[in-house]
Design a protein around this motif. Sequence first.
Motif, PDB file in Angstrom:
ATOM      1  N   LEU A 176      -3.542  -1.556  -0.671  1.00 42.73           N
ATOM      2  CA  LEU A 176      -3.838  -1.825  -2.073  1.00 42.73           C
ATOM      3  C   LEU A 176      -3.740  -3.316  -2.356  1.00 42.73           C
ATOM      4  O   LEU A 176      -3.054  -4.047  -1.635  1.00 42.73           O
ATOM      5  CB  LEU A 176      -2.864  -1.056  -2.970  1.00 42.73           C
ATOM      6  N   LYS A 177      -4.398  -3.739  -3.396  1.00 38.08           N
ATOM      7  CA  LYS A 177      -4.362  -5.147  -3.775  1.00 38.08           C
ATOM      8  C   LYS A 177      -3.002  -5.479  -4.384  1.00 38.08           C
ATOM      9  O   LYS A 177      -2.497  -4.758  -5.243  1.00 38.08           O
ATOM     10  CB  LYS A 177      -5.470  -5.446  -4.775  1.00 38.08           C
ATOM     11  N   ASN A 178      -2.433  -6.578  -3.930  1.00 38.86           N
ATOM     12  CA  ASN A 178      -1.187  -7.097  -4.496  1.00 38.86           C
ATOM     13  C   ASN A 178      -1.574  -7.889  -5.744  1.00 38.86           C
ATOM     14  O   ASN A 178      -2.179  -8.945  -5.648  1.00 38.86           O
ATOM     15  CB  ASN A 178      -0.475  -7.987  -3.475  1.00 38.86           C
ATOM     16  N   ILE A 179      -1.229  -7.365  -6.918  1.00 37.80           N
ATOM     17  CA  ILE A 179      -1.616  -8.018  -8.166  1.00 37.80           C
ATOM     18  C   ILE A 179      -0.493  -8.884  -8.754  1.00 37.80           C
ATOM     19  O   ILE A 179      -0.586  -9.339  -9.891  1.00 37.80           O
ATOM     20  CB  ILE A 179      -2.102  -6.988  -9.207  1.00 37.80           C
ATOM     21  N   SER A 180       0.534  -9.141  -7.966  1.00 36.22           N
ATOM     22  CA  SER A 180       1.640  -9.979  -8.424  1.00 36.22           C
ATOM     23  C   SER A 180       1.143 -11.387  -8.750  1.00 36.22           C
ATOM     24  O   SER A 180       0.247 -11.910  -8.084  1.00 36.22           O
ATOM     25  CB  SER A 180       2.718 -10.055  -7.346  1.00 36.22           C
TER      26      SER A 180
ATOM     27  N   PRO B 194      -0.372   0.445 -11.598  1.00 33.23           N
ATOM     28  CA  PRO B 194       0.216   1.771 -11.858  1.00 33.23           C
ATOM     29  C   PRO B 194      -0.757   2.916 -11.600  1.00 33.23           C
ATOM     30  O   PRO B 194      -0.364   3.965 -11.104  1.00 33.23           O
ATOM     31  CB  PRO B 194       0.605   1.701 -13.337  1.00 33.23           C
ATOM     32  N   GLU B 195      -2.041   2.697 -11.879  1.00 32.29           N
ATOM     33  CA  GLU B 195      -3.002   3.783 -11.672  1.00 32.29           C
ATOM     34  C   GLU B 195      -3.162   4.144 -10.196  1.00 32.29           C
ATOM     35  O   GLU B 195      -3.616   5.238  -9.862  1.00 32.29           O
ATOM     36  CB  GLU B 195      -4.350   3.486 -12.325  1.00 32.29           C
ATOM     37  N   SER B 196      -2.782   3.253  -9.296  1.00 33.99           N
ATOM     38  CA  SER B 196      -2.818   3.577  -7.861  1.00 33.99           C
ATOM     39  C   SER B 196      -1.813   4.670  -7.528  1.00 33.99           C
ATOM     40  O   SER B 196      -2.082   5.543  -6.706  1.00 33.99           O
ATOM     41  CB  SER B 196      -2.531   2.339  -7.022  1.00 33.99           C
TER      42      SER B 196
ATOM     43  N   GLY C  38       0.814  -1.202   0.000  1.00 28.04           N
ATOM     44  CA  GLY C  38       0.000   0.000   0.000  1.00 28.04           C
ATOM     45  C   GLY C  38       0.844   1.247   0.000  1.00 28.04           C
ATOM     46  O   GLY C  38       2.075   1.204  -0.157  1.00 28.04           O
ATOM     47  N   LEU C  39       0.173   2.355   0.193  1.00 28.03           N
ATOM     48  CA  LEU C  39       0.818   3.667   0.208  1.00 28.03           C
ATOM     49  C   LEU C  39       0.415   4.421   1.468  1.00 28.03           C
ATOM     50  O   LEU C  39      -0.694   4.236   1.973  1.00 28.03           O
ATOM     51  CB  LEU C  39       0.386   4.482  -1.015  1.00 28.03           C
ATOM     52  N   VAL C  40       1.305   5.261   1.952  1.00 25.49           N
ATOM     53  CA  VAL C  40       0.964   6.205   3.016  1.00 25.49           C
ATOM     54  C   VAL C  40       0.922   7.568   2.349  1.00 25.49           C
ATOM     55  O   VAL C  40       1.928   8.026   1.785  1.00 25.49           O
ATOM     56  CB  VAL C  40       1.988   6.182   4.169  1.00 25.49           C
TER      57      VAL C  40
END
Length: 135
Positions: A41-45, A56-58, A31-33
């Motif tokens: 955020l969802k881990n899409i790996s 990337p849009e996140s 995620g992001l702070v």
Amino acid sequence: MFRSLHKLELLFPHLKGIAMAAGRSDLEICGLVIAGKVKYLKNISKTPRLNFKIRPESYVGAFMGDSPRITACFHSHVLGDEKLSDLDRRISNNSAIPYLIYSTISDRFSFYCPKSIEIIYFSIQECIIESGIKT
């Protein structure tokens, strides 16, 4: 004294929550702070136990409009220690976004600031003692 300590101090209130969320998952969380708030955020790996990937849009959304700059990108390591991988360092350097990594195995964090190229290793307990934060 670490020049990046001020950025790390901005993350202190969120460390326990990030560690708890990571401890409840057998996959890497991420995620992001942003502006003092944690955005998971969802881990899409395709291999989420080994690494993480954020859409990337996140990142783009975090910079849109009046949104403040990203304080840090965070993720967990569920199969290793808190040390940055070469890929972690490269992405942090290329994006100019500090990285916070938590290891569910060692129960420790690392914080990397690409601007100062410093890495700080620590535990939540060390931050509580040093900063006087009440849990």
